[in-house]
Design an enzyme around this catalytic site. Structure first.
Site, short mmCIF file in Angstrom:
data_model
loop_
_atom_site.label_atom_id
_atom_site.label_comp_id
_atom_site.label_asym_id
_atom_site.label_seq_id
_atom_site.Cartn_x
_atom_site.Cartn_y
_atom_site.Cartn_z
N TYR A 230 -2.12 -12.44 -17.73
CA TYR A 230 -0.91 -13.18 -17.39
C TYR A 230 0.02 -13.13 -18.60
CZ TYR A 230 2.15 -17.10 -16.09
OH TYR A 230 3.23 -17.89 -15.78
N ASP B 46 0.13 -9.50 -26.34
CA ASP B 46 0.58 -10.83 -25.96
C ASP B 46 -0.40 -11.83 -26.57
OD1 ASP B 46 1.08 -13.26 -24.81
OD2 ASP B 46 1.32 -12.51 -22.77
N LYS C 139 3.01 -21.04 -27.45
CA LYS C 139 2.06 -22.16 -27.58
C LYS C 139 2.01 -22.73 -29.00
CE LYS C 139 -0.49 -20.66 -23.48
NZ LYS C 139 -0.33 -21.57 -22.38
C1 LIG Z 1 -1.02 -14.91 -22.55
C2 LIG Z 1 0.18 -15.63 -22.04
N1 LIG Z 1 1.38 -15.03 -22.09
C3 LIG Z 1 2.49 -15.64 -21.67
C4 LIG Z 1 2.45 -16.91 -21.15
C5 LIG Z 1 3.70 -17.57 -20.68
O1 LIG Z 1 4.08 -18.56 -21.56
P1 LIG Z 1 5.02 -19.77 -21.04
O2 LIG Z 1 4.17 -20.58 -20.12
O3 LIG Z 1 5.41 -20.47 -22.30
O4 LIG Z 1 6.18 -19.14 -20.35
C6 LIG Z 1 1.23 -17.57 -21.07
C7 LIG Z 1 1.15 -18.93 -20.51
O5 LIG Z 1 0.12 -19.51 -20.33
C8 LIG Z 1 0.07 -16.91 -21.52
O6 LIG Z 1 -1.13 -17.51 -21.44
#
Ligand SMILES: Cc1ncc(COP(=O)(O)O)c(C=O)c1O
Length: 435
Positions: A161, A248, A276
């Site tokens: 994700y 990511d 985060k």
């Molecule tokens: C690995 C990863 N990338 C991107 C995101 C997206 O971040 P946001 O919820 O701040 O848009 C998340 C959200 O949980 C994530 O776990």
């Protein structure tokens, strides 16, 4: 109610044990005003077949709901609260920043300081651009990769994700996995066609891609670490095919090590997405990478990306205060906590004769209801999600707040004590024995 609109009376699920009248009343009202009663899907607790618990406040590693029930919190806002709820250092940094003005839409010195901290910590980061959410950051990193390579396709892994970016929703984990949604209506065929999906821990295909994007420790199908050598193979693939490698590290960044998974695994991507922890519980995220790539971003270069609240002073202050606490001993503690909890849960499952397995990295773990730890999304989807749901409900009733989905990681923090681990393991023993 402001709108005066009549909405059909919602059907509430059972609120078993945990939660209470106040949570039920808040949820009933929320269902009329917010789609599904929540502002982000997994909070609704649908996968575990109960109503959500409404939170009044957090203290260290504990949550207190609107009915006054107290829980050991292993969600910790899904990762940002690595230092715990309402940590005094963070609260006072945010209060001081707020007193000086909440937003300017003009540069501040604190943003530069935070960027310097990111560059110092993250091996691949030479320059940084801040955004307000991880979604924005991964969307922007992909735009940059496409601009830099002149290519369209993005290779992504099933069950990963990267936020709700249109083209990346196909086979995404997290809330989509929780709800069994393969992709999303509203994503055009053209957007989906540029995404090539590959099973996690399998070789990338022979395509001309702008980038391969991965969570270096996949954590949105539950925590599924890479097989030995897998991340290095992605680096080699990117080098051989002219694609950029994007890590990511929204979850792993500043959590699994000072410099994230890339430092731990000694594999350096071209671009890194952060979120985060970088905002310490306030909305902040970033993307970072090689100078030659980052200088393509406007106004240094021609790739447009902007944000009214990017580099917001409150979020920057919370992020800096949080990063200041994350030193060598902090990472040892996060490692020790995750392993102690994972080992305790595995032992409890063995004693109860429940087929379960655990994965753990510093500050991250998952208990899977499957005899073997999953290696990819298909394995994760084969877990006994009904057993997870029953487990999670039982734990809530015993005052332990877990991610309400098999497809999410648990987040230990510096505020968790050995007593929190023991309470959790002893509750797990009782619940697993009843399963
Ligand atoms: C690995 C990863 N990338 C991107 C995101 C997206 O971040 P946001 O919820 O701040 O848009 C998340 C959200 O949980 C994530 O776990």
């Amino acid at each position: 109610m402001g709108s005066g609109a009549r909405v059909a009376s919602p059907r509430l699920r059972r609120s078993r044990g945990a939660g209470g009248k106040q949570s039920a009343a808040a949820y009933e009202r929320a269902l009329e005003l917010l789609p599904g009663g929540v502002n982000s899907p997994v909070r609704a607790m649908r996968q575990i077949g109960r109503d959500p618990i409404f939170v009044a406040r957090g203290e260290g590693a504990e949550l207190i709901d609107v009915d006054g029930n107290r829980y050991v919190d292993w969600v910790m806002s899904w990762g940002p609260l690595i230092a715990g709820h309402a940590r005094p250092e963070v609260v006072s940094a945010v209060s001081a920043a707020a007193a000086a003005g909440t937003s300017f839409g003009a540069p501040t010195e604190a943003e530069v300081e935070l960027a310097a901290e990111v560059v110092d910590r993250i091996p691949s980061a030479e320059m940084v651009r801040m955004t307000s959410s991880g979604t924005e950051a991964s969307m922007s990193a992909i735009r940059l990769a496409r601009a830099a390579t002149g290519r369209a396709k993005i290779v992504k892994f099933a069950g990963a994700y990267h936020g709700h970016v249109d083209g990346l929703l196909a086979d995404a984990g997290s809330g989509l996995a929780t709800q069994g949604i393969p992709a999303s209506p509203g994503v055009t065929e053209a957007q989906a066609a540029d995404t090539v999906i590959v099973p996690w821990n399998s070789p990338a295909p022979d395509v001309e891609a702008a980038a391969v994007i991965c969570e270096p420790y996949a954590a949105n199908m539950g925590l599924v670490p890479p097989a030995p050598g897998f991340l290095r193979s992605l680096r080699e693939y990117a080098d051989a095919t002219g694609a950029l490698l994007i890590f990511d590290e929204v979850i792993t960044g500043f959590r699994v090590a000072r410099g994230g998974a890339q430092e731990r695994e000694q594999v350096t991507p071209d671009l890194t997405v952060l979120g985060k922890v970088i905002g310490g519980g306030l909305p902040a995220a970033a993307y970072a990478g090689r100078r030659d790539l980052m200088e393509r971003i406007a106004p240094a270069g021609d790739v447009y990306q902007a944000g009214t609240l990017s580099g917001n002073p409150l979020a920057t202050a919370a992020g800096l205060a949080t990063l200041n606490m994350l030193d060598g001993p902090a990472y040892e503690r996060l490692d020790q906590l995750a392993r102690a909890l994972a080992d305790g849960l595995a032992a409890a499952a063995r004693e109860a004769g429940v087929p379960a397995s655990t994965t753990a990295q510093p500050g991250l773990l998952t208990l899977f209801f499957a005899p073997e730890a999953p290696r990819n999304y298909d394995d994760a989807k084969a877990c006994d999600t009904d057993a997870y749901a029953a487990f999670c409900r039982g734990m809530l009733d015993r005052g332990v707040y877990l991610p309400p989905s098999q497809f999410e990681a648990w987040f230990p923090s510096l505020a968790h004590t050995d007593a929190h681990v023991e309470r959790t393991v002893s509750a797990a023993r009782a619940v697993l024995a009843e399963l």
